[in-house]
Write a protein that holds these residues in place. Structure first.
Motif, PDB file in Angstrom:
ATOM      1  N   ALA A  83       0.891  -1.196  -0.201  1.00 48.84           N
ATOM      2  CA  ALA A  83       0.128  -0.076   0.119  1.00 48.84           C
ATOM      3  C   ALA A  83       0.965   1.195  -0.065  1.00 48.84           C
ATOM      4  O   ALA A  83       0.485   2.236  -0.900  1.00 48.84           O
ATOM      5  N   VAL A  84       1.865   1.166   0.846  1.00 52.08           N
ATOM      6  CA  VAL A  84       2.907   2.388   0.840  1.00 52.08           C
ATOM      7  C   VAL A  84       3.544   2.425  -0.530  1.00 52.08           C
ATOM      8  O   VAL A  84       3.522   3.509  -1.242  1.00 52.08           O
ATOM      9  N   ALA A  85       3.985   1.573  -1.086  1.00 50.21           N
ATOM     10  CA  ALA A  85       4.754   1.639  -2.271  1.00 50.21           C
ATOM     11  C   ALA A  85       3.579   2.086  -3.374  1.00 50.21           C
ATOM     12  O   ALA A  85       4.223   2.680  -4.566  1.00 50.21           O
ATOM     13  N   ALA A  86       2.404   1.787  -3.264  1.00 50.88           N
ATOM     14  CA  ALA A  86       1.405   2.228  -4.596  1.00 50.88           C
ATOM     15  C   ALA A  86       0.798   3.541  -4.304  1.00 50.88           C
ATOM     16  O   ALA A  86       0.825   4.101  -5.270  1.00 50.88           O
ATOM     17  N   PHE A  87       0.981   4.085  -2.951  1.00 55.35           N
ATOM     18  CA  PHE A  87       0.218   5.194  -2.975  1.00 55.35           C
ATOM     19  C   PHE A  87       0.982   6.505  -2.279  1.00 55.35           C
ATOM     20  O   PHE A  87       0.567   7.811  -2.412  1.00 55.35           O
ATOM     21  N   ILE A  88       2.345   6.179  -2.018  1.00 58.22           N
ATOM     22  CA  ILE A  88       3.151   7.172  -1.716  1.00 58.22           C
ATOM     23  C   ILE A  88       4.232   7.203  -2.587  1.00 58.22           C
ATOM     24  O   ILE A  88       5.031   6.258  -3.087  1.00 58.22           O
ATOM     25  N   PRO A  89       4.721   8.295  -3.293  1.00 56.25           N
ATOM     26  CA  PRO A  89       5.752   8.617  -4.499  1.00 56.25           C
ATOM     27  C   PRO A  89       6.994   8.207  -3.695  1.00 56.25           C
ATOM     28  O   PRO A  89       7.232   8.623  -2.528  1.00 56.25           O
ATOM     29  N   VAL A  93      15.415   9.965  -3.599  1.00 54.83           N
ATOM     30  CA  VAL A  93      15.734   9.480  -2.531  1.00 54.83           C
ATOM     31  C   VAL A  93      14.975  10.067  -1.355  1.00 54.83           C
ATOM     32  O   VAL A  93      14.685   9.462  -0.434  1.00 54.83           O
ATOM     33  N   VAL A  94      14.825  11.396  -1.379  1.00 55.25           N
ATOM     34  CA  VAL A  94      13.853  12.064  -0.364  1.00 55.25           C
ATOM     35  C   VAL A  94      12.652  11.310  -0.209  1.00 55.25           C
ATOM     36  O   VAL A  94      12.141  11.083   0.901  1.00 55.25           O
ATOM     37  N   GLN A  95      11.687  11.269  -1.335  1.00 56.15           N
ATOM     38  CA  GLN A  95      10.577  10.512  -1.313  1.00 56.15           C
ATOM     39  C   GLN A  95      10.725   9.133  -0.802  1.00 56.15           C
ATOM     40  O   GLN A  95       9.870   8.675   0.037  1.00 56.15           O
ATOM     41  N   LEU A  96      11.817   8.398  -1.322  1.00 59.34           N
ATOM     42  CA  LEU A  96      11.940   6.956  -0.697  1.00 59.34           C
ATOM     43  C   LEU A  96      11.937   6.967   0.569  1.00 59.34           C
ATOM     44  O   LEU A  96      11.504   6.155   1.377  1.00 59.34           O
ATOM     45  N   GLY A  97      13.079   7.709   1.164  1.00 59.86           N
ATOM     46  CA  GLY A  97      13.120   8.025   2.931  1.00 59.86           C
ATOM     47  C   GLY A  97      11.821   8.296   3.275  1.00 59.86           C
ATOM     48  O   GLY A  97      11.410   7.472   4.343  1.00 59.86           O
ATOM     49  N   GLY A  98      11.096   9.276   2.958  1.00 59.26           N
ATOM     50  CA  GLY A  98       9.940   9.354   3.444  1.00 59.26           C
ATOM     51  C   GLY A  98       8.724   8.186   3.378  1.00 59.26           C
ATOM     52  O   GLY A  98       8.022   7.830   4.408  1.00 59.26           O
ATOM     53  N   ALA A  99       8.885   7.268   2.477  1.00 61.64           N
ATOM     54  CA  ALA A  99       8.263   6.347   2.235  1.00 61.64           C
ATOM     55  C   ALA A  99       8.451   5.043   3.290  1.00 61.64           C
ATOM     56  O   ALA A  99       7.765   4.336   3.927  1.00 61.64           O
ATOM     57  N   VAL A 100       9.724   5.116   3.545  1.00 64.28           N
ATOM     58  CA  VAL A 100      10.423   4.185   4.630  1.00 64.28           C
ATOM     59  C   VAL A 100      10.001   4.493   5.790  1.00 64.28           C
ATOM     60  O   VAL A 100       9.601   3.607   6.790  1.00 64.28           O
ATOM     61  N   VAL A 101      10.039   5.843   6.389  1.00 59.92           N
ATOM     62  CA  VAL A 101       9.311   6.064   7.565  1.00 59.92           C
ATOM     63  C   VAL A 101       7.952   5.901   7.707  1.00 59.92           C
ATOM     64  O   VAL A 101       7.552   5.374   8.766  1.00 59.92           O
ATOM     65  N   ILE A 122      10.148  -5.521   8.594  1.00 55.83           N
ATOM     66  CA  ILE A 122      11.086  -6.089   7.827  1.00 55.83           C
ATOM     67  C   ILE A 122      10.459  -6.704   6.543  1.00 55.83           C
ATOM     68  O   ILE A 122      11.035  -6.044   5.329  1.00 55.83           O
ATOM     69  N   THR A 123       9.387  -7.208   6.314  1.00 53.65           N
ATOM     70  CA  THR A 123       8.708  -7.588   5.146  1.00 53.65           C
ATOM     71  C   THR A 123       8.282  -6.195   4.364  1.00 53.65           C
ATOM     72  O   THR A 123       8.535  -6.022   3.167  1.00 53.65           O
ATOM     73  N   ALA A 124       7.749  -5.358   5.153  1.00 56.14           N
ATOM     74  CA  ALA A 124       7.379  -4.128   4.415  1.00 56.14           C
ATOM     75  C   ALA A 124       8.457  -3.224   3.727  1.00 56.14           C
ATOM     76  O   ALA A 124       8.285  -2.995   2.537  1.00 56.14           O
ATOM     77  N   LEU A 125       9.736  -3.292   4.454  1.00 61.89           N
ATOM     78  CA  LEU A 125      10.932  -2.703   3.962  1.00 61.89           C
ATOM     79  C   LEU A 125      11.160  -3.437   2.577  1.00 61.89           C
ATOM     80  O   LEU A 125      11.474  -2.820   1.558  1.00 61.89           O
ATOM     81  N   ILE A 126      11.185  -4.894   2.713  1.00 61.57           N
ATOM     82  CA  ILE A 126      11.579  -5.693   1.445  1.00 61.57           C
ATOM     83  C   ILE A 126      10.563  -5.422   0.090  1.00 61.57           C
ATOM     84  O   ILE A 126      11.179  -5.143  -0.982  1.00 61.57           O
ATOM     85  N   VAL A 127       9.465  -5.322   0.437  1.00 62.44           N
ATOM     86  CA  VAL A 127       8.433  -5.190  -0.476  1.00 62.44           C
ATOM     87  C   VAL A 127       8.829  -3.604  -0.991  1.00 62.44           C
ATOM     88  O   VAL A 127       8.569  -3.301  -2.360  1.00 62.44           O
TER      89      VAL A 127
END
Length: 375
Positions: A83-89, A93-101, A122-127
């Motif tokens: 869900a995070v990967a699909a809806f959060i840009p 690098v900055v956007q990816l950092g925000g998605a990780v948080v 861990i699974t969420a980060l891998i996905v």
């Protein structure tokens, strides 16, 4: 190989049977998961292999718990990570950092509240991070991850059930037997301290530490045995009564230990020494035999000897009171004497419960044996 070396190797193998069985199950589970992962052409099939190895525990109940926890954590993490990967840009690098948080914060809290979900972050980060370098989309990546983990869980639990299965019930009785035998050693140390001329109990602290460690093993095995019962993998007795009884006996020894913090006063020591030594010998013998019966799941021994020794001690205490030999003692000594007698009475009642629990274990094994012969 010389005969002594062969004998030593055989003894070593016999003493390490449980560890060798577990190693074999882990090896088989990993190999089967590897074959199936390649058969399904999974892009990251090594997760199925890793999961099968992680799931494999010392008992079937432990493997079930590990599989359930692994699946729940993976499912929650994969769903939320997708869900995070699909809806959060997350193109930069900055956007990816925000998605990780965003992916970590709620799942880390969930894992802190419920340890069953500890692999969810861990699974969420891998996905999330995996979709940035893979051609698979977030949903497909999450579905494949859940399938990989599910495959590993199924392989692990299946191997645990059918390849040299180790039931938690067996681990429970073995750990309980160890606790009971350690209690026998503790009884000997405490009774010797009561009739010694000076000093306190010797070697008691290491025994208490060993008993605490063994009780933790009992609790773990009992939790796994309960899980096997709930999933109808065994008809073994409910393990909780045995655990409660072991803790009550533990409390009895704490009370006895307080009363046996030092030798009895000289005149009373001479009168009570034969009775205390008899209690020591009969209690140690009964506890040792109960430990053997638990481990072998055999009928418990009779408690006639400890009954007689405790009754004789109570009569001697009544005689001391009648002769007014206790009244002139220091208040601390009087308190210790009465506390010791009360602790003995509680200990006797809890021995009855421990004997009953041992009898339940033996009855269950006899029923299983009769069922096997009938079939």
């Amino acid at each position: 190989m010389t005969l002594p070396a062969a004998s030593q190797l055989r003894d070593w193998l016999v003493n390490r049977r449980a560890e060798l069985r577990l190693a074999l199950r882990v090896t088989i589970a990993g190999a089967v998961a590897f074959i199936l992962a390649h058969a399904f052409s999974l892009t990251q099939g090594y997760w199925a292999v890793i999961t099968a190895v992680i799931v494999m525990q010392a008992s079937v109940g432990g493997s079930l718990k590990a599989a359930i926890d692994r699946f729940l954590g993976t499912f929650a993490g994969a769903l939320y990570g997708a869900a995070v990967a699909a809806f959060i840009p997350h193109g930069s690098v900055v956007q990816l950092g925000g998605a990780v948080v965003a992916a970590l914060a709620p799942l880390a809290f969930l894992a802190a509240v419920r340890t069953s979900f500890r692999v969810a972050p861990i699974t969420a980060l891998i996905v999330l991070l995996g979709t940035s370098v893979q051609t698979l989309g977030p949903l497909a990546s999450a579905i494949e991850r859940v399938f990989e983990i599910t495959l590993g869980n199924v392989v692990g639990v299946t191997v645990a059930l059918f390849v040299l299965p180790a039931r938690a019930h067996t681990l429970l009785t073995e750990s309980a037997a160890q606790v009971v035998r350690l209690n026998a050693q503790l009884m000997a140390a405490l009774m010797n301290a009561l009739v010694a001329e000076s000093g306190g109990p010797v070697g008691v602290a290491p025994l208490h530490a060993s008993i605490r460690a063994s009780l933790k093993q009992v609790e773990t095995a009992a939790d796994e045995a309960s899980r096997e019962r709930k999933t109808h993998l065994t008809d073994a007795p409910d393990p909780e009564p045995l655990v409660r009884t072991l803790y009550r006996v533990r409390h009895d020894f704490v009370m006895i230990g307080r009363a046996a913090s030092g030798p009895l006063p000289g005149a009373l020591r001479d009168r009570l020494q034969p009775f205390i030594l008899t209690i020591r010998d009969t209690a140690c013998a009964l506890l040792t035999e109960l430990g053997d019966a638990l481990q072998m799941r055999a009928p418990p021994p009779t408690s006639d000897a400890i009954d007689a020794s405790l009754a004789d001690y109570a009569k001697e205490m009544d005689a001391l009171r009648t002769e007014h030999l206790i009244e002139d003692l220091p208040s601390d000594a009087i308190g210790r004497l009465y506390a010791l007698q009360f602790a003995f009475e509680q200990f006797r009642q809890d021995l009855d419960d421990l004997t009953a629990r041992t009898h339940e274990m033996a009855l269950r094994d006899r029923r299983d044996g009769e069922t096997g012969e009938a079939s």
